[in-house]
Design a protein around this motif. Structure first.
Motif, PDB file in Angstrom:
ATOM      1  N   LEU A   1       0.834  -1.102  -0.038  1.00 44.69           N
ATOM      2  CA  LEU A   1      -0.086  -0.004  -0.052  1.00 44.69           C
ATOM      3  C   LEU A   1       0.834   1.216  -0.021  1.00 44.69           C
ATOM      4  O   LEU A   1       1.729   1.441   0.816  1.00 44.69           O
ATOM      5  CB  LEU A   1      -0.790   0.057   1.339  1.00 44.69           C
ATOM      6  N   ALA A   2       0.651   2.155  -0.810  1.00 43.14           N
ATOM      7  CA  ALA A   2       1.348   3.432  -1.102  1.00 43.14           C
ATOM      8  C   ALA A   2       0.611   4.737  -0.471  1.00 43.14           C
ATOM      9  O   ALA A   2       0.815   5.838  -0.811  1.00 43.14           O
ATOM     10  CB  ALA A   2       1.820   3.508  -2.360  1.00 43.14           C
ATOM     11  N   LYS A   3      -0.469   4.546   0.249  1.00 45.25           N
ATOM     12  CA  LYS A   3      -1.136   5.722   0.690  1.00 45.25           C
ATOM     13  C   LYS A   3      -1.752   5.087   2.243  1.00 45.25           C
ATOM     14  O   LYS A   3      -2.162   4.235   2.085  1.00 45.25           O
ATOM     15  CB  LYS A   3      -2.281   6.192  -0.166  1.00 45.25           C
TER      16      LYS A   3
ATOM     17  N   GLN B   1       9.876  16.141  13.538  1.00 50.97           N
ATOM     18  CA  GLN B   1       9.216  16.961  12.475  1.00 50.97           C
ATOM     19  C   GLN B   1       9.388  16.204  11.178  1.00 50.97           C
ATOM     20  O   GLN B   1       8.627  16.401  10.237  1.00 50.97           O
ATOM     21  CB  GLN B   1       9.694  18.401  12.483  1.00 50.97           C
ATOM     22  N   THR B   2      10.614  15.832  10.996  1.00 50.45           N
ATOM     23  CA  THR B   2      10.922  15.269   9.473  1.00 50.45           C
ATOM     24  C   THR B   2      10.267  13.921   9.410  1.00 50.45           C
ATOM     25  O   THR B   2       9.536  13.709   8.401  1.00 50.45           O
ATOM     26  CB  THR B   2      12.460  15.023   9.549  1.00 50.45           C
ATOM     27  N   LEU B   3      10.397  13.084  10.351  1.00 48.00           N
ATOM     28  CA  LEU B   3       9.284  11.884  10.344  1.00 48.00           C
ATOM     29  C   LEU B   3       8.037  12.083   9.866  1.00 48.00           C
ATOM     30  O   LEU B   3       7.173  11.501   9.205  1.00 48.00           O
ATOM     31  CB  LEU B   3       9.505  11.019  11.687  1.00 48.00           C
TER      32      LEU B   3
ATOM     33  N   MET C   1       3.140  12.361   6.414  1.00 48.60           N
ATOM     34  CA  MET C   1       2.200  13.050   5.568  1.00 48.60           C
ATOM     35  C   MET C   1       2.208  13.098   4.055  1.00 48.60           C
ATOM     36  O   MET C   1       1.329  13.096   3.544  1.00 48.60           O
ATOM     37  CB  MET C   1       2.497  14.542   6.167  1.00 48.60           C
ATOM     38  N   MET C   2       3.430  12.658   3.585  1.00 46.79           N
ATOM     39  CA  MET C   2       3.626  12.475   2.315  1.00 46.79           C
ATOM     40  C   MET C   2       2.837  11.419   1.851  1.00 46.79           C
ATOM     41  O   MET C   2       2.061  11.584   0.564  1.00 46.79           O
ATOM     42  CB  MET C   2       5.035  12.186   1.798  1.00 46.79           C
ATOM     43  N   PHE C   3       2.759  10.331   2.511  1.00 46.35           N
ATOM     44  CA  PHE C   3       1.953   9.140   2.268  1.00 46.35           C
ATOM     45  C   PHE C   3       0.520   9.348   2.351  1.00 46.35           C
ATOM     46  O   PHE C   3      -0.434   8.364   2.268  1.00 46.35           O
ATOM     47  CB  PHE C   3       2.245   8.124   2.574  1.00 46.35           C
TER      48      PHE C   3
ATOM     49  N   GLY D   1       3.385   6.405  11.466  1.00 42.68           N
ATOM     50  CA  GLY D   1       1.740   6.841  11.796  1.00 42.68           C
ATOM     51  C   GLY D   1       1.325   5.827  12.670  1.00 42.68           C
ATOM     52  O   GLY D   1       0.589   6.344  13.636  1.00 42.68           O
ATOM     53  N   GLY D   2       1.858   4.714  12.766  1.00 42.76           N
ATOM     54  CA  GLY D   2       1.373   3.621  13.824  1.00 42.76           C
ATOM     55  C   GLY D   2       1.771   4.089  15.191  1.00 42.76           C
ATOM     56  O   GLY D   2       0.893   3.947  16.128  1.00 42.76           O
ATOM     57  N   LYS D   3       3.019   4.366  15.485  1.00 34.96           N
ATOM     58  CA  LYS D   3       3.464   5.017  16.820  1.00 34.96           C
ATOM     59  C   LYS D   3       2.573   6.276  17.145  1.00 34.96           C
ATOM     60  O   LYS D   3       2.339   6.464  18.568  1.00 34.96           O
ATOM     61  CB  LYS D   3       4.945   5.101  16.759  1.00 34.96           C
ATOM     62  N   LEU D   4       2.397   7.225  16.392  1.00 30.70           N
ATOM     63  CA  LEU D   4       1.772   8.565  16.524  1.00 30.70           C
ATOM     64  C   LEU D   4       0.231   8.243  16.908  1.00 30.70           C
ATOM     65  O   LEU D   4      -0.359   9.231  17.379  1.00 30.70           O
ATOM     66  CB  LEU D   4       2.053   9.403  15.215  1.00 30.70           C
ATOM     67  N   SER D   5      -0.155   7.428  15.982  1.00 32.31           N
ATOM     68  CA  SER D   5      -1.787   6.876  16.353  1.00 32.31           C
ATOM     69  C   SER D   5      -2.019   5.941  17.100  1.00 32.31           C
ATOM     70  O   SER D   5      -3.289   5.302  16.923  1.00 32.31           O
ATOM     71  CB  SER D   5      -2.114   6.813  14.876  1.00 32.31           C
ATOM     72  N   ALA D   6      -1.184   5.300  18.089  1.00 29.06           N
ATOM     73  CA  ALA D   6      -1.494   4.267  18.781  1.00 29.06           C
ATOM     74  C   ALA D   6      -2.832   4.256  19.432  1.00 29.06           C
ATOM     75  O   ALA D   6      -3.701   3.375  19.634  1.00 29.06           O
ATOM     76  CB  ALA D   6      -0.406   3.908  19.690  1.00 29.06           C
ATOM     77  N   SER D   7      -3.239   5.442  19.850  1.00 33.48           N
ATOM     78  CA  SER D   7      -4.547   5.599  20.842  1.00 33.48           C
ATOM     79  C   SER D   7      -5.518   5.286  20.007  1.00 33.48           C
ATOM     80  O   SER D   7      -6.793   4.992  20.671  1.00 33.48           O
ATOM     81  CB  SER D   7      -4.557   6.955  21.278  1.00 33.48           C
ATOM     82  N   LEU D   8      -5.587   5.334  18.710  1.00 37.43           N
ATOM     83  CA  LEU D   8      -6.583   4.958  17.770  1.00 37.43           C
ATOM     84  C   LEU D   8      -7.045   3.728  17.626  1.00 37.43           C
ATOM     85  O   LEU D   8      -8.202   3.319  17.261  1.00 37.43           O
ATOM     86  CB  LEU D   8      -6.786   5.560  16.443  1.00 37.43           C
ATOM     87  N   LYS D   9      -6.222   2.747  18.112  1.00 39.33           N
ATOM     88  CA  LYS D   9      -6.532   1.129  17.781  1.00 39.33           C
ATOM     89  C   LYS D   9      -7.499   0.765  18.665  1.00 39.33           C
ATOM     90  O   LYS D   9      -8.084   1.297  19.898  1.00 39.33           O
ATOM     91  CB  LYS D   9      -5.275   0.654  18.367  1.00 39.33           C
ATOM     92  N   GLY D  10      -8.476   0.156  18.322  1.00 35.26           N
ATOM     93  CA  GLY D  10      -9.593  -0.407  19.017  1.00 35.26           C
ATOM     94  C   GLY D  10     -10.935   0.493  18.709  1.00 35.26           C
ATOM     95  O   GLY D  10     -11.997  -0.056  18.860  1.00 35.26           O
TER      96      GLY D  10
END
Length: 292
Positions: free
Chosen positions: A49-51, A166-168, A173-175, A255-264
């Motif tokens: 997946l690229a997006k 910020q770079t990460l 964001m690019m994807f 993205g997974g580490k920054l959004s871990a709280s969304l799981k579930g």
């Protein structure tokens, strides 16, 4: 320019919904001989997946770009579609899970329909998500959207450093289809260090190749998100291809580490997520191989 163009010297002969053919008149074709090969129905194709896709946020009909993760070969070992070829997909279901929907038995749902591998703007080899049911969509869930690869501890440390973080975030964001700039000297230096720390060799080489290198990768990702790329070409593009695929994996992990709280609560499919597609029907394809 390496970031545009079709698969050099590939011609669709029959199958997959089109009886017409495309003529290759590239310099590569002039030095090669034509060989007719067959992709068989049900042949697996490994995709990436690229997006980033978010259940509920993306909409039905949204374009979904995927990349061939491993060279697609025929039975004789001929490369028909190289790693990095673009596959078209489309969102068919997108629903987030809220408090009320959960109570009513309507969990988050995220599905895409795979279309096919592009040969040019009019010809493609059709793919499907199920070898036994060509109409079945691919369903993302919380167990098949993870991305493996980068050392978790080091990535977490980099996310604690302001410039690296910020770079990460820009890479992530690019994807997500957002227009970001990685061309500043500060961003390039940070990306170079990140690539060194995480062993992203193709990305490091691309950054060190100069402004055109990282700009080319950034532009490729932008065009890919819009469905404008047919493939990342060979030659100079091979380095950019490696960087794009490394960064797709990295974006997914960030993205997974920054959004871990969304799981579930919802389903989020990150760039770099792997899935298997299948050739929809027997397809005869002409490729050009070097003259012996």
């Amino acid at each position: 320019m390496w970031i545009f163009g079709i698969l050099a010297g590939v011609v669709l002969v029959s199958g997959c919904g089109s009886g017409s053919s495309a003529k290759a008149e590239t310099p590569e074709a002039a030095k090669s001989r034509a060989v007719e090969v067959t992709l068989t129905k049900g042949q697996p194709v490994q995709l990436m997946l690229a997006k980033r896709l978010d259940a509920g946020s993306c909409k039905q009909g949204d374009y979904v770009p995927l990349l061939v993760a491993e060279d697609l070969q025929d039975a004789a070992g001929n490369i028909v579609f190289p790693r990095g070829s673009v596959v078209d997909g489309e969102v068919t279901w997108s629903r987030s899970e809220g408090t009320l929907s959960g109570v009513m038995g309507q969990p988050a749902r995220l599905e895409i329909k795979l279309k096919g591998l592009k040969l040019d703007s009019n010809h493609f080899v059709a793919l499907c998500a199920d070898a036994d049911d060509s109409e079945k969509a691919y369903a993302f869930n919380r167990s098949n959207t993870g991305v493996a690869g980068t050392e978790s501890t080091r990535l977490e440390q980099l996310l604690q450093e302001e410039v690296s973080r910020q770079t990460l975030e820009k890479v992530s964001m690019m994807f997500n289809g957002e227009d970001v700039d990685l061309d500043s000297e500060e961003s390039k230096a940070a990306l170079d260090r990140i690539a060194q720390e995480l062993g992203l060799n193709q990305t490091k080489r691309t950054v060190e190749s100069g402004r055109s290198g990282i700009s080319g990768v950034n532009d490729s990702i932008r065009q890919l998100q819009k469905g404008n790329l047919l493939t990342l070409a060979n030659g100079e593009g091979a380095l950019a291809l490696g960087a794009v695929m490394e960064l797709a994996n990295l974006a997914g992990q960030v993205g997974g580490k920054l959004s871990a709280s969304l799981k579930g609560r919802t389903i989020r499919a990150y760039p770099g997520t792997r899935l298997t597609a299948y050739v929809t029907e027997d397809s005869k394809v002409t490729i050009f191989v070097p003259q012996s």
